[in-house]
Scaffold this motif. Structure first.
Motif, PDB file in Angstrom:
ATOM      1  N   ASP A 119       0.823  -1.213   0.000  1.00  0.00           N
ATOM      2  CA  ASP A 119       0.000   0.000   0.000  1.00  0.00           C
ATOM      3  C   ASP A 119       0.858   1.264   0.000  1.00  0.00           C
ATOM      4  O   ASP A 119       0.480   2.271  -0.600  1.00  0.00           O
ATOM      5  CB  ASP A 119      -0.934  -0.005   1.210  1.00  0.00           C
ATOM      6  CG  ASP A 119      -2.057  -1.012   1.063  1.00  0.00           C
ATOM      7  OD1 ASP A 119      -3.154  -0.611   0.658  1.00  0.00           O
ATOM      8  OD2 ASP A 119      -1.825  -2.196   1.325  1.00  0.00           O
ATOM      9  N   ASN A 157      -3.935   2.804   5.303  1.00  0.00           N
ATOM     10  CA  ASN A 157      -3.533   4.201   5.478  1.00  0.00           C
ATOM     11  C   ASN A 157      -2.057   4.433   5.177  1.00  0.00           C
ATOM     12  O   ASN A 157      -1.580   5.572   5.211  1.00  0.00           O
ATOM     13  CB  ASN A 157      -3.928   4.689   6.873  1.00  0.00           C
ATOM     14  CG  ASN A 157      -5.405   5.024   6.934  1.00  0.00           C
ATOM     15  OD1 ASN A 157      -5.965   5.588   5.995  1.00  0.00           O
ATOM     16  ND2 ASN A 157      -6.060   4.665   8.022  1.00  0.00           N
ATOM     17  N   ARG A 169      -1.246   4.208   2.310  1.00  0.00           N
ATOM     18  CA  ARG A 169      -1.422   4.888   1.024  1.00  0.00           C
ATOM     19  C   ARG A 169      -1.170   6.383   1.175  1.00  0.00           C
ATOM     20  O   ARG A 169      -0.515   7.006   0.340  1.00  0.00           O
ATOM     21  CB  ARG A 169      -2.840   4.635   0.506  1.00  0.00           C
ATOM     22  CG  ARG A 169      -3.145   3.178   0.311  1.00  0.00           C
ATOM     23  CD  ARG A 169      -4.634   2.874   0.186  1.00  0.00           C
ATOM     24  NE  ARG A 169      -4.866   1.426   0.283  1.00  0.00           N
ATOM     25  CZ  ARG A 169      -6.062   0.859   0.325  1.00  0.00           C
ATOM     26  NH1 ARG A 169      -7.153   1.606   0.291  1.00  0.00           N
ATOM     27  NH2 ARG A 169      -6.172  -0.452   0.406  1.00  0.00           N
ATOM     28  N   GLY A 170      -1.677   6.954   2.247  1.00  0.00           N
ATOM     29  CA  GLY A 170      -1.444   8.372   2.509  1.00  0.00           C
ATOM     30  C   GLY A 170       0.006   8.662   2.836  1.00  0.00           C
ATOM     31  O   GLY A 170       0.556   9.702   2.442  1.00  0.00           O
ATOM     32  N   GLY A 176      -8.686   7.432   0.089  1.00  0.00           N
ATOM     33  CA  GLY A 176      -8.178   6.109   0.428  1.00  0.00           C
ATOM     34  C   GLY A 176      -8.941   4.952  -0.169  1.00  0.00           C
ATOM     35  O   GLY A 176      -8.437   3.840  -0.216  1.00  0.00           O
ATOM     36  N   SER A 210      -8.331   9.829   4.543  1.00  0.00           N
ATOM     37  CA  SER A 210      -7.914   8.518   5.052  1.00  0.00           C
ATOM     38  C   SER A 210      -9.086   7.563   5.209  1.00  0.00           C
ATOM     39  O   SER A 210     -10.256   7.966   5.182  1.00  0.00           O
ATOM     40  CB  SER A 210      -7.222   8.686   6.412  1.00  0.00           C
ATOM     41  OG  SER A 210      -8.187   8.960   7.417  1.00  0.00           O
ATOM     42  N   GLY A 227       0.753   4.169  -2.787  1.00  0.00           N
ATOM     43  CA  GLY A 227       0.567   5.584  -2.469  1.00  0.00           C
ATOM     44  C   GLY A 227       1.639   6.455  -3.095  1.00  0.00           C
ATOM     45  O   GLY A 227       1.370   7.559  -3.588  1.00  0.00           O
ATOM     46  N   TYR A 250      -5.367  14.321   1.139  1.00  0.00           N
ATOM     47  CA  TYR A 250      -5.609  12.885   1.301  1.00  0.00           C
ATOM     48  C   TYR A 250      -6.750  12.679   2.288  1.00  0.00           C
ATOM     49  O   TYR A 250      -6.765  13.261   3.383  1.00  0.00           O
ATOM     50  CB  TYR A 250      -4.352  12.172   1.817  1.00  0.00           C
ATOM     51  CG  TYR A 250      -4.568  10.701   2.110  1.00  0.00           C
ATOM     52  CD1 TYR A 250      -4.796   9.799   1.087  1.00  0.00           C
ATOM     53  CD2 TYR A 250      -4.552  10.213   3.423  1.00  0.00           C
ATOM     54  CE1 TYR A 250      -4.999   8.444   1.341  1.00  0.00           C
ATOM     55  CE2 TYR A 250      -4.744   8.864   3.683  1.00  0.00           C
ATOM     56  CZ  TYR A 250      -4.970   7.985   2.637  1.00  0.00           C
ATOM     57  OH  TYR A 250      -5.181   6.648   2.899  1.00  0.00           O
TER      58      TYR A 250
END
Length: 342
Positions: free
Chosen positions: A168, A200, A202-203, A252, A191, A172, A189
């Motif tokens: 992830d 998270n 990804r953020g 997200g 979440s 991101g 972003y």
């Protein structure tokens, strides 16, 4: 023409092997050569043999049932996972129990399923795949578990289990680099739920990509979401009401991205002319929405197939070494993101 009643003995006679060998093949046990297994499977097919589940349960002290435990996610996420799990269960004559479990819900029912050994193993979806107490309860009962999309270090804290997911954080970063290439320098972003640590990342990946591009940390804007369309709408509103709003918002998941787009419209903004929006998951929603939006696709069906196959392997061979499987993701660039670099 096959006899009306087909037994293990009938299959063994046709295949030219012992009854014990047929039993091993039927129960997917190890230590049977591929050639012998093929002979037995051919006999099973010719005779249209169907294992007697009650006898299997009695001999093997198994329930021949698996449980998929999930905190109600989007229907597409669950459906994608099921498309991978169900064929594996059918192929191995297993049934699948669906056990929804909200974060605030009592664990009494799940604990009962564990204590009574009504199933042989669990597949846990996020964020329950990061619930240490639940995982320990399963393992303490001597049952097997496979995690989907979990940030837990499964070799620590006696959580020696297999897990499957994507990277992830790398996804991101890829989305961040994509938005940066298109000239976006102030990015928000939204979440997912706080408990979903893996997703998270990804953020964190977006933030890292922006830092690597030399952008000041205040150019990364953040709003907390709850994975739903409604929370995407509210998160989008928080970001867009900023004194200096972002030119792009990365949500997200796809349902929150749809919420961001709806919020932007209600605020009089056009996507992508006034705001660019990207999501995550690769849900059908992302290509059906207006406009179709940029997203990163997770291989949900492969998650389910891999989890089911490796759970069954662990049930048959309890001493098998746990595996962490990282699958590929894919970025789909659609018309929701404007190119500001021109």
């Amino acid at each position: 023409m096959p006899p009306k009643t087909v037994t293990l003995e009938t299959v063994a006679e046709l295949a030219g092997v012992s009854i014990k060998t047929v039993s091993r093949v039927v129960n997917k046990e190890p230590n049977v050569s591929a050639r012998t297994s093929d002979k037995v499977q051919a006999a099973i097919t010719e005779l249209k043999f169907r294992p007697n589940m009650a006898a299997r349960q009695l001999r093997g002290q198994r329930s021949y049932s698996l449980a998929l435990v999930y905190e109600p996610p989007s229907s597409e996420f669950l459906t994608g996972i099921l498309e991978g799990i169900l064929p594996v269960c059918r192929e191995n004559s297993y049934t699948l129990l669906l056990e929804p479990l909200a974060a605030s819900e009592s664990r009494e029912h799940i604990n009962m399923v564990i204590e009574r050994r009504l199933i042989d193993g669990f597949i846990l979806l996020p964020p329950l795949s990061e619930d240490r107490d639940l995982i320990r309860s399963v393992l303490k009962a001597g049952l097997k578990v496979v995690l989907v999309e979990s940030a837990l270090e499964t070799q620590d804290q006696n959580l020696s289990v297999s897990k499957v997911g994507i990277d992830d954080f790398a996804a991101g970063v890829e989305m961040g680099e994509h938005l940066l290439r298109l000239g976006h320098k102030r990015i928000g972003y939204v979440s997912l739920r706080e408990q979903h640590n893996m997703a998270n990342q990804r953020g964190e990946g977006l933030k890292t990509a922006m830092k690597a591009a030399g952008l000041p940390k205040e150019n990364f804007l953040y709003a907390r979401g709850q994975s739903s369309f409604e929370s995407g709408y509210e998160g989008g509103k928080v970001l867009l009401e900023n004194d200096t709003p972002p030119t792009a918002i990365f949500a997200g998941n796809d349902y929150m991205a749809a919420g961001v787009i709806s919020c932007a419209r209600d605020m009089g903004l056009n996507v992508p002319e006034d705001l660019s929006v990207a999501g995550f998951d690769g849900a059908d929603l992302s290509k059906m929405f207006v406009p179709p939006f940029t997203t990163i696709q997770q291989p949900l069906q492969v998650y389910g197939e891999w989890a089911a196959k490796n759970l069954l392997k662990a049930i048959v061979n309890p001493n098998a070494t746990p595996i962490t499987k990282i699958l590929d993701h894919k970025l789909f660039n659609r018309s929701s993101v404007r190119d500001l670099s021109e």
